[in-house]
Design a protein around this motif. Structure first.
Motif, PDB file in Angstrom:
ATOM      1  N   GLY A  81      74.362  48.385  56.644  1.00  0.00           N
ATOM      2  CA  GLY A  81      75.583  48.801  57.025  1.00  0.00           C
ATOM      3  C   GLY A  81      76.432  49.462  55.997  1.00  0.00           C
ATOM      4  N   TYR A  82      77.550  49.376  56.296  1.00  0.00           N
ATOM      5  CA  TYR A  82      78.811  49.810  55.371  1.00  0.00           C
ATOM      6  C   TYR A  82      78.692  49.185  53.972  1.00  0.00           C
ATOM      7  CZ  TYR A  82      80.201  52.713  59.171  1.00  0.00           C
ATOM      8  OH  TYR A  82      80.137  53.696  60.270  1.00  0.00           O
ATOM      9  N   VAL A  83      78.294  49.781  52.899  1.00  0.00           N
ATOM     10  CA  VAL A  83      78.178  48.964  51.412  1.00  0.00           C
ATOM     11  C   VAL A  83      79.248  49.672  50.542  1.00  0.00           C
ATOM     12  CG1 VAL A  83      76.545  48.382  49.633  1.00  0.00           C
ATOM     13  CG2 VAL A  83      75.797  48.764  52.088  1.00  0.00           C
ATOM     14  N   ALA A  84      79.812  48.707  49.922  1.00  0.00           N
ATOM     15  CA  ALA A  84      80.818  48.964  49.029  1.00  0.00           C
ATOM     16  C   ALA A  84      80.242  49.744  47.768  1.00  0.00           C
ATOM     17  CB  ALA A  84      81.771  47.727  48.385  1.00  0.00           C
ATOM     18  N   THR A  85      79.905  51.006  47.957  1.00  0.00           N
ATOM     19  CA  THR A  85      79.461  51.972  47.001  1.00  0.00           C
ATOM     20  C   THR A  85      80.267  53.235  46.753  1.00  0.00           C
ATOM     21  OG1 THR A  85      78.048  53.318  48.381  1.00  0.00           O
ATOM     22  CG2 THR A  85      77.114  51.158  47.462  1.00  0.00           C
TER      23      THR A  85
ATOM     24  N   LEU B 227      84.582  46.809  62.322  1.00  0.00           N
ATOM     25  CA  LEU B 227      83.720  46.380  63.283  1.00  0.00           C
ATOM     26  C   LEU B 227      82.636  45.146  62.724  1.00  0.00           C
ATOM     27  CD1 LEU B 227      83.080  49.562  65.235  1.00  0.00           C
ATOM     28  CD2 LEU B 227      84.320  47.459  66.030  1.00  0.00           C
ATOM     29  N   THR B 228      82.583  45.270  61.560  1.00  0.00           N
ATOM     30  CA  THR B 228      81.517  44.421  60.690  1.00  0.00           C
ATOM     31  C   THR B 228      82.160  42.880  60.715  1.00  0.00           C
ATOM     32  OG1 THR B 228      80.855  46.318  59.408  1.00  0.00           O
ATOM     33  CG2 THR B 228      80.196  44.093  58.734  1.00  0.00           C
ATOM     34  N   PRO B 229      81.524  42.116  61.578  1.00  0.00           N
ATOM     35  CA  PRO B 229      82.000  40.556  61.687  1.00  0.00           C
ATOM     36  C   PRO B 229      82.119  40.141  60.269  1.00  0.00           C
ATOM     37  CG  PRO B 229      80.333  41.176  63.371  1.00  0.00           C
ATOM     38  CD  PRO B 229      80.174  42.200  62.515  1.00  0.00           C
ATOM     39  N   LEU B 230      81.090  40.065  59.410  1.00  0.00           N
ATOM     40  CA  LEU B 230      81.054  39.635  58.208  1.00  0.00           C
ATOM     41  C   LEU B 230      81.805  40.148  56.803  1.00  0.00           C
ATOM     42  CD1 LEU B 230      77.438  38.071  57.999  1.00  0.00           C
ATOM     43  CD2 LEU B 230      79.495  36.832  58.626  1.00  0.00           C
ATOM     44  N   GLY B 231      82.310  41.616  57.268  1.00  0.00           N
ATOM     45  CA  GLY B 231      83.050  42.169  56.220  1.00  0.00           C
ATOM     46  C   GLY B 231      82.120  43.320  55.550  1.00  0.00           C
ATOM     47  N   THR B 232      82.786  44.108  54.714  1.00  0.00           N
ATOM     48  CA  THR B 232      82.023  45.021  53.889  1.00  0.00           C
ATOM     49  C   THR B 232      81.057  44.248  53.078  1.00  0.00           C
ATOM     50  OG1 THR B 232      84.072  46.329  53.710  1.00  0.00           O
ATOM     51  CG2 THR B 232      82.361  46.817  52.235  1.00  0.00           C
TER      52      THR B 232
END
Length: 247
Positions: A183-187, A205-210
């Motif tokens: 998903g959305y990755v801190a890169t 929207l990401t339940p567990l966060g970035t």
């Protein structure tokens, strides 16, 4: 470390190793005992990755993999490999009504053509050992296709389809091929996207966060290790629960 999760004595190639998921994967593989071969376009950042690797026997090759001569030279410089991780990629937000031939070609070239053609060359030059594991980083975009990602999402979906056929064709050699779909990755790629568009509503929207690059690397490490020896033609979704609320 359990032998099921060890890469001791193995050689692994990581593309896109100068930052983000590629760098995190290279560090993890080295920590699991592998000799890691790095490739990327930025010599300074690639050297920084090499300097951060534990262990010995690592190597690097600076190359723009969109260039056929550079791909061939890279392959010719490599030892026989037990694992390959294809992390290099690029994204650009363009609404479908504004898609140009250049944008289409750019997205397909780096996200689809490069890993496919590099794989072909590695196999043709017999650089992939029997029992090797090939791991391709795709994206959750192939499933949820967010706004303005039509060509990026299409390229990643095409790569997933390619990998499933590749795995079938080389099963007799027990070469496994799988995808990791983050998903959305801190890169740096996400940072660049956030500079051109408001991403916060999507990140929320990401339940567990970035997701951190190391979280994706752990999934890749599993697919490279003997622990996953019965896993092939699969796609491991690492999205923090993002894809469910976006459907």
């Amino acid at each position: 470390m359990s032998s099921a999760f060890s890469l001791a004595g193995k050689a692994v190639l990581v593309t896109g190793a100068s930052s983000g998921i590629g760098r995190a994967t290279a560090v993890l593989c080295a920590g699991m005992g592998a000799a890691v071969w790095l490739t990327g376009r930025d010599p300074v950042r690639l050297q920084a990755t090499l300097d951060s690797l534990p262990g010995a026997g690592h190597g690097q090759y600076v190359a723009d993999l969109t260039d056929e001569a550079a791909r061939n030279a890279l392959v010719d410089s490599l030892p026989a490999l037990d694992g390959c991780v294809f992390c290099a990629g690029a994204v650009e937000l363009v609404p479908a009504r504004l898609v140009s031939e250049k944008h289409l070609n750019d997205m397909m070239q780096i996200n689809f053509n490069v890993p496919v053609l590099l794989t072909q060359r590695l196999l043709a030059r017999k650089r992939v050992r029997d029992d090797a594991s090939l791991v391709y980083v795709t994206a959750v975009a192939e499933r949820i296709a967010p706004v303005a990602t039509s060509m990026y999402s299409a390229a990643k979906a095409a790569l997933t389809a390619y990998v499933r056929t590749l795995a079938l064709e080389h099963a007799k050699r027990r070469i496994r091929a799988n995808c990791v779909s983050p998903g959305y990755v801190a890169t740096p790629m996400l940072t660049a996207l956030a500079s051109t568009a408001d991403m916060q509503d999507k990140l929320d929207l990401t339940p567990l966060g970035t997701i951190e690059p190391s979280d994706v690397a752990h999934g890749i490490g599993y697919l490279l290790a003997p622990a996953s020896r019965w896993v092939t033609r699969s796609s491991l979704l690492i999205d923090g629960g993002l894809s469910l609320p976006m459907r």
